[in-house]
Design a protein around this motif. Structure first.
Motif, PDB file in Angstrom:
ATOM      1  N   VAL A 100       0.826  -1.204   0.000  1.00  0.00           N
ATOM      2  CA  VAL A 100       0.000   0.000   0.000  1.00  0.00           C
ATOM      3  C   VAL A 100       0.863   1.257   0.000  1.00  0.00           C
ATOM      4  CG1 VAL A 100      -1.733   1.297   1.311  1.00  0.00           C
ATOM      5  CG2 VAL A 100      -1.918  -1.185   1.108  1.00  0.00           C
ATOM      6  N   THR A 101       1.897   1.286   0.824  1.00  0.00           N
ATOM      7  CA  THR A 101       2.717   2.493   0.950  1.00  0.00           C
ATOM      8  C   THR A 101       3.647   2.716  -0.246  1.00  0.00           C
ATOM      9  OG1 THR A 101       4.375   1.271   2.219  1.00  0.00           O
ATOM     10  CG2 THR A 101       2.670   2.448   3.470  1.00  0.00           C
ATOM     11  N   LEU A 102       3.704   1.754  -1.151  1.00  0.00           N
ATOM     12  CA  LEU A 102       4.548   1.882  -2.343  1.00  0.00           C
ATOM     13  C   LEU A 102       3.686   1.807  -3.603  1.00  0.00           C
ATOM     14  CD1 LEU A 102       7.613  -0.252  -1.175  1.00  0.00           C
ATOM     15  CD2 LEU A 102       7.425   2.243  -1.266  1.00  0.00           C
ATOM     16  N   GLY A 114      13.422  -1.187 -10.519  1.00  0.00           N
ATOM     17  CA  GLY A 114      14.661  -0.712  -9.914  1.00  0.00           C
ATOM     18  C   GLY A 114      14.504  -0.129  -8.521  1.00  0.00           C
ATOM     19  N   HIS A 115      13.425  -0.488  -7.823  1.00  0.00           N
ATOM     20  CA  HIS A 115      13.150   0.073  -6.498  1.00  0.00           C
ATOM     21  C   HIS A 115      13.358  -0.938  -5.371  1.00  0.00           C
ATOM     22  CE1 HIS A 115      11.634   3.578  -8.547  1.00  0.00           C
ATOM     23  NE2 HIS A 115      10.841   2.789  -9.275  1.00  0.00           N
ATOM     24  N   THR A 116      14.380  -1.756  -5.498  1.00  0.00           N
ATOM     25  CA  THR A 116      14.669  -2.773  -4.493  1.00  0.00           C
ATOM     26  C   THR A 116      14.885  -2.162  -3.119  1.00  0.00           C
ATOM     27  OG1 THR A 116      15.633  -4.211  -6.158  1.00  0.00           O
ATOM     28  CG2 THR A 116      16.240  -4.662  -3.880  1.00  0.00           C
ATOM     29  N   ASP A 117      15.625  -1.064  -3.050  1.00  0.00           N
ATOM     30  CA  ASP A 117      15.914  -0.442  -1.755  1.00  0.00           C
ATOM     31  C   ASP A 117      14.638  -0.001  -1.045  1.00  0.00           C
ATOM     32  OD1 ASP A 117      18.622  -0.902  -1.987  1.00  0.00           O
ATOM     33  OD2 ASP A 117      19.088   1.119  -2.677  1.00  0.00           O
ATOM     34  N   ALA A 118      13.648   0.476  -1.792  1.00  0.00           N
ATOM     35  CA  ALA A 118      12.379   0.884  -1.183  1.00  0.00           C
ATOM     36  C   ALA A 118      11.651  -0.328  -0.587  1.00  0.00           C
ATOM     37  CB  ALA A 118      11.494   1.579  -2.209  1.00  0.00           C
ATOM     38  N   VAL A 119      11.691  -1.451  -1.291  1.00  0.00           N
ATOM     39  CA  VAL A 119      11.050  -2.671  -0.787  1.00  0.00           C
ATOM     40  C   VAL A 119      11.782  -3.149   0.467  1.00  0.00           C
ATOM     41  CG1 VAL A 119      10.426  -5.068  -1.287  1.00  0.00           C
ATOM     42  CG2 VAL A 119      10.255  -3.335  -3.087  1.00  0.00           C
ATOM     43  N   LEU A 120      13.097  -3.134   0.435  1.00  0.00           N
ATOM     44  CA  LEU A 120      13.869  -3.569   1.599  1.00  0.00           C
ATOM     45  C   LEU A 120      13.644  -2.641   2.787  1.00  0.00           C
ATOM     46  CD1 LEU A 120      17.152  -4.672  -0.179  1.00  0.00           C
ATOM     47  CD2 LEU A 120      15.426  -6.153   0.874  1.00  0.00           C
ATOM     48  N   ALA A 121      13.516  -1.347   2.533  1.00  0.00           N
ATOM     49  CA  ALA A 121      13.235  -0.393   3.610  1.00  0.00           C
ATOM     50  C   ALA A 121      11.857  -0.690   4.212  1.00  0.00           C
ATOM     51  CB  ALA A 121      13.306   1.035   3.093  1.00  0.00           C
TER      52      ALA A 121
END
Length: 132
Positions: A100-102, A114-121
């Protein structure tokens, strides 16, 4: 560059370690695209989409870009398994559950973009909440 969430190898369960080992291209230090596709339950063409590479790139498992993207997928699945308690649920979450937040995209869609860091965060925040 360090990410917001790093899988602690010492905390990784034997099941998770076994999962990572099962993805190795035989007799090489590379992650096998075919084995990742099998683990995710997707066709190779879909794996190429998730990895953000041309489908012909999958024929060259040593491709640096491909290996980087496969590592990203594995890192996210491993991080998710810390929360779910098993690899199968983590893979299901990776492929199917909108975050939801992404922007309500799945982890697979976000990794493809290319948003792996956002998922990991996001996973780190969830893990901190579960532990705190």
């Amino acid at each position: 560059m360090a990410t917001a969430f790093q899988v602690d190898e010492q905390r990784a369960s034997p099941l998770a370690s076994s999962f990572v080992a099962s993805l190795q291209e035989p007799r090489t230090p590379h992650i096998s695209p075919k084995r990742v596709a099998l683990a995710l339950g997707v066709q190779l063409s879909r794996l190429a989409e998730i990895a953000g590479v041309h489908r012909n790139t999958l024929a060259n498992p040593a491709s640096e870009r491909l290996q980087d993207r496969l590592r990203d997928m594995v890192r996210v699945i491993m991080a998710a398994s810390e929360l779910t308690g098993n690899i199968e649920q983590a893979v299901y979450w990776f492929r199917n559950e909108p975050i939801v937040t992404l922007k309500r995209k799945t982890a697979a869609e976000l990794v493809a973009g290319g948003h792996t860091d956002a998922v990991l965060a996001h996973l780190s925040e969830l893990l901190d909440g579960a532990n705190g």
